[in-house]
Design a protein around this motif. Sequence first.
Motif, PDB file in Angstrom:
ATOM      1  N   ARG A 133       0.850  -1.195   0.000  1.00  0.00           N
ATOM      2  CA  ARG A 133       0.000   0.000   0.000  1.00  0.00           C
ATOM      3  C   ARG A 133       0.885   1.243   0.000  1.00  0.00           C
ATOM      4  O   ARG A 133       1.855   1.317   0.755  1.00  0.00           O
ATOM      5  CB  ARG A 133      -0.916  -0.020   1.226  1.00  0.00           C
ATOM      6  CG  ARG A 133      -1.935   1.059   1.168  1.00  0.00           C
ATOM      7  CD  ARG A 133      -3.076   0.782   2.087  1.00  0.00           C
ATOM      8  NE  ARG A 133      -3.947  -0.285   1.599  1.00  0.00           N
ATOM      9  CZ  ARG A 133      -5.134  -0.540   2.120  1.00  0.00           C
ATOM     10  NH1 ARG A 133      -5.580   0.150   3.145  1.00  0.00           N
ATOM     11  NH2 ARG A 133      -5.867  -1.507   1.635  1.00  0.00           N
ATOM     12  N   TYR A 134       0.523   2.176  -0.854  1.00  0.00           N
ATOM     13  CA  TYR A 134       1.324   3.390  -1.039  1.00  0.00           C
ATOM     14  C   TYR A 134       0.727   4.481  -0.156  1.00  0.00           C
ATOM     15  O   TYR A 134      -0.479   4.700  -0.185  1.00  0.00           O
ATOM     16  CB  TYR A 134       1.240   3.745  -2.522  1.00  0.00           C
ATOM     17  CG  TYR A 134       1.708   5.113  -2.957  1.00  0.00           C
ATOM     18  CD1 TYR A 134       3.051   5.470  -2.892  1.00  0.00           C
ATOM     19  CD2 TYR A 134       0.813   6.029  -3.501  1.00  0.00           C
ATOM     20  CE1 TYR A 134       3.475   6.712  -3.348  1.00  0.00           C
ATOM     21  CE2 TYR A 134       1.227   7.268  -3.967  1.00  0.00           C
ATOM     22  CZ  TYR A 134       2.560   7.605  -3.880  1.00  0.00           C
ATOM     23  OH  TYR A 134       2.979   8.818  -4.331  1.00  0.00           O
ATOM     24  N   VAL A 135       1.527   5.142   0.628  1.00  0.00           N
ATOM     25  CA  VAL A 135       1.053   6.292   1.406  1.00  0.00           C
ATOM     26  C   VAL A 135       1.888   7.502   1.016  1.00  0.00           C
ATOM     27  O   VAL A 135       3.026   7.367   0.552  1.00  0.00           O
ATOM     28  CB  VAL A 135       1.134   6.058   2.930  1.00  0.00           C
ATOM     29  CG1 VAL A 135       0.206   4.943   3.366  1.00  0.00           C
ATOM     30  CG2 VAL A 135       2.562   5.768   3.368  1.00  0.00           C
ATOM     31  N   ARG A 136       1.312   8.694   1.202  1.00  0.00           N
ATOM     32  CA  ARG A 136       2.062   9.898   0.845  1.00  0.00           C
ATOM     33  C   ARG A 136       1.563  11.066   1.669  1.00  0.00           C
ATOM     34  O   ARG A 136       0.471  11.033   2.236  1.00  0.00           O
ATOM     35  CB  ARG A 136       1.898  10.213  -0.646  1.00  0.00           C
ATOM     36  CG  ARG A 136       0.543  10.766  -0.971  1.00  0.00           C
ATOM     37  CD  ARG A 136       0.434  11.207  -2.400  1.00  0.00           C
ATOM     38  NE  ARG A 136      -0.935  11.590  -2.674  1.00  0.00           N
ATOM     39  CZ  ARG A 136      -1.496  11.556  -3.865  1.00  0.00           C
ATOM     40  NH1 ARG A 136      -0.819  11.132  -4.908  1.00  0.00           N
ATOM     41  NH2 ARG A 136      -2.736  11.941  -4.024  1.00  0.00           N
ATOM     42  N   ARG A 137       2.374  12.083   1.716  1.00  0.00           N
ATOM     43  CA  ARG A 137       1.991  13.337   2.357  1.00  0.00           C
ATOM     44  C   ARG A 137       2.408  14.456   1.431  1.00  0.00           C
ATOM     45  O   ARG A 137       3.526  14.453   0.917  1.00  0.00           O
ATOM     46  CB  ARG A 137       2.706  13.482   3.695  1.00  0.00           C
ATOM     47  CG  ARG A 137       2.213  14.648   4.519  1.00  0.00           C
ATOM     48  CD  ARG A 137       2.785  14.587   5.926  1.00  0.00           C
ATOM     49  NE  ARG A 137       4.137  15.123   5.982  1.00  0.00           N
ATOM     50  CZ  ARG A 137       4.412  16.412   6.211  1.00  0.00           C
ATOM     51  NH1 ARG A 137       3.437  17.273   6.411  1.00  0.00           N
ATOM     52  NH2 ARG A 137       5.661  16.824   6.251  1.00  0.00           N
ATOM     53  N   LEU A 139       2.912  18.600   0.898  1.00  0.00           N
ATOM     54  CA  LEU A 139       3.013  19.870   1.616  1.00  0.00           C
ATOM     55  C   LEU A 139       1.970  20.854   1.100  1.00  0.00           C
ATOM     56  O   LEU A 139       1.519  21.727   1.825  1.00  0.00           O
ATOM     57  CB  LEU A 139       4.413  20.459   1.482  1.00  0.00           C
ATOM     58  CG  LEU A 139       5.508  19.657   2.211  1.00  0.00           C
ATOM     59  CD1 LEU A 139       6.856  20.323   2.055  1.00  0.00           C
ATOM     60  CD2 LEU A 139       5.186  19.486   3.697  1.00  0.00           C
ATOM     61  N   ARG A 140       1.579  20.705  -0.195  1.00  0.00           N
ATOM     62  CA  ARG A 140       0.502  21.513  -0.797  1.00  0.00           C
ATOM     63  C   ARG A 140      -0.283  20.605  -1.713  1.00  0.00           C
ATOM     64  O   ARG A 140       0.290  19.747  -2.369  1.00  0.00           O
ATOM     65  CB  ARG A 140       1.081  22.652  -1.656  1.00  0.00           C
ATOM     66  CG  ARG A 140       1.556  23.861  -0.929  1.00  0.00           C
ATOM     67  CD  ARG A 140       1.689  25.082  -1.888  1.00  0.00           C
ATOM     68  NE  ARG A 140       1.747  24.781  -3.302  1.00  0.00           N
ATOM     69  CZ  ARG A 140       2.873  24.803  -4.042  1.00  0.00           C
ATOM     70  NH1 ARG A 140       4.029  25.107  -3.489  1.00  0.00           N
ATOM     71  NH2 ARG A 140       2.846  24.523  -5.333  1.00  0.00           N
ATOM     72  N   GLN A 141      -1.596  20.806  -1.813  1.00  0.00           N
ATOM     73  CA  GLN A 141      -2.410  19.897  -2.613  1.00  0.00           C
ATOM     74  C   GLN A 141      -2.097  19.948  -4.101  1.00  0.00           C
ATOM     75  O   GLN A 141      -2.328  18.986  -4.824  1.00  0.00           O
ATOM     76  CB  GLN A 141      -3.909  20.168  -2.386  1.00  0.00           C
ATOM     77  CG  GLN A 141      -4.453  19.487  -1.144  1.00  0.00           C
ATOM     78  CD  GLN A 141      -4.021  18.019  -1.017  1.00  0.00           C
ATOM     79  OE1 GLN A 141      -4.217  17.208  -1.910  1.00  0.00           O
ATOM     80  NE2 GLN A 141      -3.394  17.675   0.114  1.00  0.00           N
ATOM     81  N   ASP A 142      -1.578  21.098  -4.617  1.00  0.00           N
ATOM     82  CA  ASP A 142      -1.337  21.165  -6.059  1.00  0.00           C
ATOM     83  C   ASP A 142       0.040  20.642  -6.473  1.00  0.00           C
ATOM     84  O   ASP A 142       0.413  20.709  -7.641  1.00  0.00           O
ATOM     85  CB  ASP A 142      -1.529  22.613  -6.582  1.00  0.00           C
ATOM     86  CG  ASP A 142      -0.600  23.608  -5.889  1.00  0.00           C
ATOM     87  OD1 ASP A 142       0.113  23.206  -4.948  1.00  0.00           O
ATOM     88  OD2 ASP A 142      -0.589  24.783  -6.310  1.00  0.00           O
ATOM     89  N   LEU A 143       0.812  20.135  -5.543  1.00  0.00           N
ATOM     90  CA  LEU A 143       2.148  19.647  -5.892  1.00  0.00           C
ATOM     91  C   LEU A 143       2.082  18.323  -6.666  1.00  0.00           C
ATOM     92  O   LEU A 143       1.170  17.549  -6.478  1.00  0.00           O
ATOM     93  CB  LEU A 143       2.990  19.459  -4.634  1.00  0.00           C
ATOM     94  CG  LEU A 143       3.469  20.750  -3.982  1.00  0.00           C
ATOM     95  CD1 LEU A 143       4.202  20.453  -2.695  1.00  0.00           C
ATOM     96  CD2 LEU A 143       4.375  21.539  -4.918  1.00  0.00           C
TER      97      LEU A 143
END
Length: 143
Positions: A133-137, A139-143
């Motif tokens: 399972r891939y998780v991510r964070r 810093l800005r939604q448009d990145l």
Amino acid sequence: MAVEVRPLRLRDHSAVVALLDACGLHPRTRGRDSRSAFAGQLRSNRALYLGAFDGPRLVGMVLGTHDSRKGWINRLAVYPEYRRRGIGRRLVRACERALQGLGLGVFAALIEPRNDPSTAFFESLGYEPTQIRYVRRKLRQDL
Ligand SMILES: CC(C)(COP(=O)(O)OP(=O)(O)OC[C@H]1O[C@@H](n2cnc3c(N)ncnc32)[C@H](O)[C@@H]1OP(=O)(O)O)[C@@H](O)C(=O)NCCC(=O)NCCS
């Protein structure tokens, strides 16, 4: 005319965005698919960002990257009218060769859960599906 695979250049940027858009891959033109982001990525991933060209027209693409442990096959896309002619396979194999030239021997791709054609495509090239399972964070939604 034969379709030719060669490295992408900065001047291909608008064609890259159009291709991603047409293939439903949602280009982030204010983020990682912006012209300036693309320019930086081309510098870091020379010979791994590849396009398939029918004459002057970009008809397929793959963006190869690596994290020094694995090679990553990203943003693979072929216009619908050019599919099932082996262009995707040529792009991935060319990208794998370039990654191998950098000393990498493990190649991986992330596929959206419902993208069965893409899963079938990668399986046909010898890729094994995994349960990771891939998780991510962001810093800005448009990145
Ligand atoms: C995935 C994609 C790049 C494949 O490109 P392509 O040029 O059509 O692929 P190829 O012609 O090289 O196909 C090689 C093999 O993959 C398999 N394959 C390709 N498309 C398939 C599909 N829709 N269903 C089942 N198997 C498929 C077949 O085994 C095929 O060999 P065959 O045509 O001799 O049967 C293309 O369908 C695409 O752009 N999809 C939309 C974008 C996308 O989802 N990208 C992947 C993000 S992870």
